[in-house]
Design a protein around this motif. Structure first.
Motif, PDB file in Angstrom:
ATOM      1  N   LEU A   1       0.783  -1.237   0.000  1.00 45.00           N
ATOM      2  CA  LEU A   1       0.000   0.000   0.000  1.00 45.00           C
ATOM      3  C   LEU A   1       0.817   1.291   0.000  1.00 45.00           C
ATOM      4  N   VAL A   2       2.046   1.242   0.532  1.00 41.74           N
ATOM      5  CA  VAL A   2       2.814   2.480   0.689  1.00 41.74           C
ATOM      6  C   VAL A   2       4.150   2.436  -0.054  1.00 41.74           C
ATOM      7  N   VAL A   3       4.988   1.483   0.296  1.00 43.11           N
ATOM      8  CA  VAL A   3       6.364   1.487  -0.194  1.00 43.11           C
ATOM      9  C   VAL A   3       6.436   1.156  -1.687  1.00 43.11           C
ATOM     10  N   ALA A   4       5.749   0.122  -2.145  1.00 49.99           N
ATOM     11  CA  ALA A   4       5.813  -0.252  -3.567  1.00 49.99           C
ATOM     12  C   ALA A   4       5.330   0.875  -4.481  1.00 49.99           C
ATOM     13  N   PRO A   5       4.201   1.537  -4.173  1.00 47.82           N
ATOM     14  CA  PRO A   5       3.818   2.668  -5.039  1.00 47.82           C
ATOM     15  C   PRO A   5       4.859   3.782  -5.070  1.00 47.82           C
ATOM     16  N   LEU A   6       5.489   4.063  -3.929  1.00 47.49           N
ATOM     17  CA  LEU A   6       6.533   5.093  -3.902  1.00 47.49           C
ATOM     18  C   LEU A   6       7.755   4.661  -4.711  1.00 47.49           C
ATOM     19  N   GLU A   7       8.149   3.396  -4.578  1.00 51.82           N
ATOM     20  CA  GLU A   7       9.286   2.892  -5.349  1.00 51.82           C
ATOM     21  C   GLU A   7       8.965   2.898  -6.846  1.00 51.82           C
ATOM     22  N   THR A   8       7.733   2.530  -7.199  1.00 53.72           N
ATOM     23  CA  THR A   8       7.322   2.526  -8.600  1.00 53.72           C
ATOM     24  C   THR A   8       7.378   3.942  -9.168  1.00 53.72           C
ATOM     25  N   LEU A   9       6.870   4.890  -8.429  1.00 54.55           N
ATOM     26  CA  LEU A   9       6.918   6.286  -8.860  1.00 54.55           C
ATOM     27  C   LEU A   9       8.366   6.741  -9.036  1.00 54.55           C
ATOM     28  N   PHE A  10       9.228   6.373  -8.122  1.00 55.45           N
ATOM     29  CA  PHE A  10      10.647   6.709  -8.214  1.00 55.45           C
ATOM     30  C   PHE A  10      11.262   6.126  -9.486  1.00 55.45           C
ATOM     31  N   VAL A  11      10.976   4.859  -9.775  1.00 58.24           N
ATOM     32  CA  VAL A  11      11.502   4.199 -10.980  1.00 58.24           C
ATOM     33  C   VAL A  11      11.035   4.933 -12.232  1.00 58.24           C
ATOM     34  N   ILE A  12       9.750   5.253 -12.292  1.00 62.19           N
ATOM     35  CA  ILE A  12       9.191   5.923 -13.463  1.00 62.19           C
ATOM     36  C   ILE A  12       9.845   7.288 -13.672  1.00 62.19           C
ATOM     37  N   VAL A  13       9.961   8.061 -12.607  1.00 64.41           N
ATOM     38  CA  VAL A  13      10.564   9.389 -12.715  1.00 64.41           C
ATOM     39  C   VAL A  13      12.023   9.280 -13.149  1.00 64.41           C
ATOM     40  N   MET A  14      12.763   8.354 -12.571  1.00 64.11           N
ATOM     41  CA  MET A  14      14.176   8.194 -12.920  1.00 64.11           C
ATOM     42  C   MET A  14      14.341   7.791 -14.380  1.00 64.11           C
ATOM     43  N   VAL A  15      13.568   6.816 -14.830  1.00 63.25           N
ATOM     44  CA  VAL A  15      13.692   6.356 -16.214  1.00 63.25           C
ATOM     45  C   VAL A  15      13.317   7.476 -17.179  1.00 63.25           C
ATOM     46  N   LEU A  16      12.169   8.098 -16.934  1.00 60.45           N
ATOM     47  CA  LEU A  16      11.724   9.138 -17.857  1.00 60.45           C
ATOM     48  C   LEU A  16      12.619  10.370 -17.831  1.00 60.45           C
ATOM     49  N   THR A  17      13.239  10.640 -16.699  1.00 67.52           N
ATOM     50  CA  THR A  17      14.136  11.791 -16.619  1.00 67.52           C
ATOM     51  C   THR A  17      15.477  11.492 -17.273  1.00 67.52           C
ATOM     52  N   PHE A  18      16.144  10.439 -16.836  1.00 70.47           N
ATOM     53  CA  PHE A  18      17.507  10.184 -17.304  1.00 70.47           C
ATOM     54  C   PHE A  18      17.564   9.482 -18.654  1.00 70.47           C
ATOM     55  N   GLU A  19      16.728   8.504 -18.879  1.00 68.11           N
ATOM     56  CA  GLU A  19      16.784   7.790 -20.154  1.00 68.11           C
ATOM     57  C   GLU A  19      16.349   8.684 -21.306  1.00 68.11           C
ATOM     58  N   GLU A  20      15.302   9.482 -21.094  1.00 74.40           N
ATOM     59  CA  GLU A  20      14.865  10.413 -22.142  1.00 74.40           C
ATOM     60  C   GLU A  20      16.000  11.388 -22.488  1.00 74.40           C
ATOM     61  N   ARG A  21      16.661  11.902 -21.473  1.00 72.59           N
ATOM     62  CA  ARG A  21      17.762  12.846 -21.696  1.00 72.59           C
ATOM     63  C   ARG A  21      18.885  12.180 -22.494  1.00 72.59           C
ATOM     64  N   GLU A  22      19.241  10.958 -22.113  1.00 70.86           N
ATOM     65  CA  GLU A  22      20.304  10.241 -22.828  1.00 70.86           C
ATOM     66  C   GLU A  22      19.927   9.958 -24.275  1.00 70.86           C
ATOM     67  N   CYS A  23      18.681   9.574 -24.501  1.00 69.36           N
ATOM     68  CA  CYS A  23      18.233   9.281 -25.870  1.00 69.36           C
ATOM     69  C   CYS A  23      18.246  10.536 -26.735  1.00 69.36           C
ATOM     70  N   ARG A  24      17.819  11.634 -26.173  1.00 67.76           N
ATOM     71  CA  ARG A  24      17.838  12.897 -26.930  1.00 67.76           C
ATOM     72  C   ARG A  24      19.272  13.312 -27.254  1.00 67.76           C
ATOM     73  N   LYS A  25      20.159  13.106 -26.301  1.00 68.28           N
ATOM     74  CA  LYS A  25      21.566  13.444 -26.506  1.00 68.28           C
ATOM     75  C   LYS A  25      22.188  12.525 -27.571  1.00 68.28           C
ATOM     76  N   LYS A  26      21.863  11.254 -27.528  1.00 69.04           N
ATOM     77  CA  LYS A  26      22.459  10.277 -28.428  1.00 69.04           C
ATOM     78  C   LYS A  26      21.884  10.342 -29.843  1.00 69.04           C
ATOM     79  N   PHE A  27      20.543  10.515 -29.963  1.00 72.67           N
ATOM     80  CA  PHE A  27      19.908  10.414 -31.273  1.00 72.67           C
ATOM     81  C   PHE A  27      19.347  11.727 -31.805  1.00 72.67           C
ATOM     82  N   GLY A  28      19.372  12.787 -31.005  1.00 71.89           N
ATOM     83  CA  GLY A  28      18.999  14.125 -31.454  1.00 71.89           C
ATOM     84  C   GLY A  28      17.592  14.260 -32.015  1.00 71.89           C
TER      85      GLY A  28
END
Length: 160
Positions: free
Chosen positions: A105-132
């Motif tokens: 009820l508490v920890v898994a949703p917070l961890e899931t939100l953390f994973v989503i934010v991290m992936v969308l923040t860092f992976e998107e940035r890397e992809c834009r940098k790599k593939f323009g």
């Protein structure tokens, strides 16, 4: 996250949800749900990973776990981050396998939100940098994740 979340959750479960947490029938309900979610998580990772392995490395000099070309085929034609589904499902799968109400009820949703934010923040940035501009165009056409039935069926199917 993999050790701290469960440990903290079990501590709170034993304080506040002891009867539920120690009930074997409750665990008989949550365990199959957790195993099913884990299976879906690994299928999502396999679908994304296999498509990247097939299409993402065009040059022999590219390191094994990296890509040198933008992959827009297969599951990547439906969503930009299919493996994000797997990563997002893992905390809830582990929580259900452990049968921890606090984790579910508490920890898994917070961890899931953390994973989503991290992936969308860092992976998107890397992809834009790599593939323009090619990635910018791809991002305009294809959503980061897709909840349409056909997309999910392709993502979670056994055929990858």
């Amino acid at each position: 996250m993999l050790a701290g979340g469960p440990a903290l959750s079990i501590y709170f479960d034993l304080l506040y949800f002891k009867q539920l947490f120690l009930n074997p029938l409750y665990h008989l309900l949550t365990l199959p749900i957790g195993l099913f979610l884990a299976m879906l998580a690994f299928r999502a990772a396999a679908a994304g990973g296999k498509e990247l392995a097939r299409r993402g490395r065009q040059k022999r000099s590219t390191p094994r776990l990296e890509t040198d070309s933008l992959v827009t085929t297969g599951i990547y034609s439906h969503m930009r981050h299919p493996m994000l589904f797997g990563l997002a499902l893992l905390p809830l799968a582990l929580a259900c396998i452990l049968g921890s109400p606090t984790f579910i009820l508490v920890v898994a949703p917070l961890e899931t939100l953390f994973v989503i934010v991290m992936v969308l923040t860092f992976e998107e940035r890397e992809c834009r940098k790599k593939f323009g501009a090619a990635y910018d165009d791809y991002a305009r056409r294809v959503p980061a994740v897709c909840f349409k039935r056909e997309c999910l069926m392709k993502l979670f199917s056994k055929k990858v």
